[in-house]
Enzyme design. Structure first.
Site, PDB file in Angstrom:
ATOM      1  N   HIS A 149       0.827  -1.181   0.087  1.00 43.49           N
ATOM      2  CA  HIS A 149       0.132   0.086  -0.063  1.00 43.49           C
ATOM      3  C   HIS A 149       0.961   1.225   0.202  1.00 43.49           C
ATOM      4  CE1 HIS A 149      -2.880  -3.230   1.088  1.00 43.49           C
ATOM      5  NE2 HIS A 149      -3.734  -2.430   0.875  1.00 43.49           N
ATOM      6  N   GLU A 211      -5.772  -4.421  -6.800  1.00 44.58           N
ATOM      7  CA  GLU A 211      -6.951  -3.882  -7.170  1.00 44.58           C
ATOM      8  C   GLU A 211      -7.107  -2.587  -7.899  1.00 44.58           C
ATOM      9  OE1 GLU A 211      -8.647  -3.050  -3.071  1.00 44.58           O
ATOM     10  OE2 GLU A 211      -8.351  -5.145  -2.527  1.00 44.58           O
ATOM     11  N   TRP A 216      -9.918   3.497  -5.665  1.00 45.45           N
ATOM     12  CA  TRP A 216      -9.445   3.829  -4.554  1.00 45.45           C
ATOM     13  C   TRP A 216      -7.986   4.117  -4.205  1.00 45.45           C
ATOM     14  CZ3 TRP A 216     -12.877   0.144  -5.762  1.00 45.45           C
ATOM     15  CH2 TRP A 216     -12.373  -1.296  -5.764  1.00 45.45           C
ATOM     16  N   TYR A 281     -14.647  -9.004  -1.814  1.00 48.93           N
ATOM     17  CA  TYR A 281     -15.266  -8.661  -0.788  1.00 48.93           C
ATOM     18  C   TYR A 281     -16.830  -8.712  -1.054  1.00 48.93           C
ATOM     19  CZ  TYR A 281     -10.853  -7.880   1.659  1.00 48.93           C
ATOM     20  OH  TYR A 281      -9.508  -7.977   2.243  1.00 48.93           O
ATOM     21  N   GLU A 315      -7.107 -11.973  -1.732  1.00 45.52           N
ATOM     22  CA  GLU A 315      -7.641 -11.256  -0.695  1.00 45.52           C
ATOM     23  C   GLU A 315      -9.264 -11.164  -0.499  1.00 45.52           C
ATOM     24  OE1 GLU A 315      -5.891  -7.287  -0.215  1.00 45.52           O
ATOM     25  OE2 GLU A 315      -7.889  -6.464   0.770  1.00 45.52           O
TER      26      GLU A 315
END
Length: 396
Positions: A149, A211, A216, A281, A315
């Site tokens: 990150h 991702e 984001w 998710y 994930e």
């Protein structure tokens, strides 16, 4: 050493120990014909890095051999902290509930840097802690995967700062290119520092720029073109190789998607990717969304198979796990219905802080889904650390 699930299998299971290691040899391309020379194509799928260490090549072959029948269970930051505790030596919420550590340990490269805003600063103490946790899991036979990150390298804020365009400015010709390469060099030194007691390098599944199909992160689809993202990925791989890093497998990891075309929209190429993964998710939130999760696994497994890659659910998880039978009724059902994912990793177990809702993704003792988690881990498909064969058997 083969752990209990493999050593206790009946003969009707096809002598899995022998067949597993034969499969490793075949998949690694190390049969009677020997190693291919530089002018010959590999005889079987292999890591993209022709200079990959023996242990890294063995891990690649082992995961491909296991995936048709088994999925390794992983947990982010498992040894560092859990629900209600931080830094207790040897502690793990997964182990406390299921009796074994997870088979896969998720970590983040960002943990080698000092916290706070400003240009990245290497923090030796934080790096030493992370290295110790990584070596602890590896010595027991576990798999190490690392995301990053990375804070916005232009704004020096965080990974979620999308207000400041960054990708174009860190590519060759950009005003932050040199500084970005210096950050990659620090990461490279850390990867090269991960050495087992025998001096061999610890293989790491590196999952950068994950991702990327979402919006984001500063490297997301809304903040750079597909060509720019591909250039970022290729530059990352090239720089780490130039820095002498040869103990990595590279994982391409999207957010949710609907079609193979969606999944491949920002794919940087078979020559710079070892693992096809995705983060989800959404699809595991309920029985109603489970078909979407299964379709995504099916797509990734198919694409990985056609390219000689490894498929994984890189994930996932259900925050605070309010469903007492979520493990067997949702996640386990999806993995059983669509086999082929080499591992599944659920996110971290953070402690409640201030007014934040509870943020954990694996059960802890007494949590309402703990008993169902034990049932989930007893599924013959799911492997914890104490059930792993030797994934790093040196190739001969």
């Amino acid at each position: 050493m083969i752990a209990r699930r493999f050593s206790n299998l009946p003969e009707s299971c096809g002598a899995i120990r022998s067949s597993f290691f034969c499969a490793i040899i075949l998949l690694a391309g190390c049969g009677p014909l020997g190693r291919p020379n530089a002018a010959s194509p590999p005889v079987a799928p292999a890591p993209i890095d022709r200079l990959a260490t023996r242990e890294t090549r063995a891990l690649f072959a082992s995961l491909r051999a296991l995936a048709p029948a088994h999925t390794l269970f992983g947990h982010q930051d498992d040894l560092a902290y859990g629900y209600g505790w931080t830094g207790d030596p040897g502690r793990s919420d997964v182990k406390s509930v299921a009796g074994s550590y997870p088979a896969v340990y998720g970590w983040d490269v960002g943990d080698i840097f000092a916290s706070g805003k400003g240009p990245l600063r290497y923090d030796p103490l934080r790096a030493d802690k992370l290295r110790a946790w990584i070596l602890s899991g590896y010595r027991r036979g576990g798999v190490i995967t690392m995301s990053w990150h990375m804070p916005n390298p232009v704004a020096h804020s965080d990974a979620w700062d999308v207000a400041t365009p960054a990708v174009a400015r860190i590519l060759p010709g950009g005003d932050h290119h040199a500084a970005f390469l210096a950050d990659l060099d620090i990461a490279a030194r850390f990867f090269r520092s991960l050495r087992a007691p025998d001096g061999s390098l610890v293989p790491v599944i590196f999952r950068p720029w994950h991702e990327q199909t979402g919006d984001w992160f500063w490297w997301g689809a809304a903040h750079c073109t597909a060509d720019q993202f591909n250039a970022l990925w290729r530059m990352t791989v090239a720089r780490l190789r130039a820095d002498g890093v040869h103990n990595l497998l590279y994982a391409y990891s999207t957010d949710v998607f609907d079609t193979p075309e969606d999944y491949l929209a920002r794919y940087p190429g078979d020559d710079v990717v070892d693992i096809l993964g995705f983060d989800d998710y959404h699809g595991i939130a309920s029985r109603a969304t489970l078909p979407q999760f299964e379709q995504r696994i099916r797509t990734v497994v198919t694409l990985a198979g056609s390219r000689g890659k490894i498929a994984a659910v890189t994930e996932t998880g259900l925050e605070a796990i309010p469903d007492a039978i979520w493990w067997t009724d949702i996640l386990g059902r999806g993995l059983d219905d669509v086999p082929g994912a080499a591992w599944v990793l659920v996110w971290r177990n953070a402690n409640p802080a201030n007014d934040r809702k509870e943020h954990f993704f694996a059960p802890y003792p007494g949590q309402k889904s703990a008993a169902d988690f034990v049932q989930f881990t007893r599924d013959p498909r799911i492997l914890l650390e104490d059930e792993l064969p030797d994934l790093y058997a040196r190739q001969r």
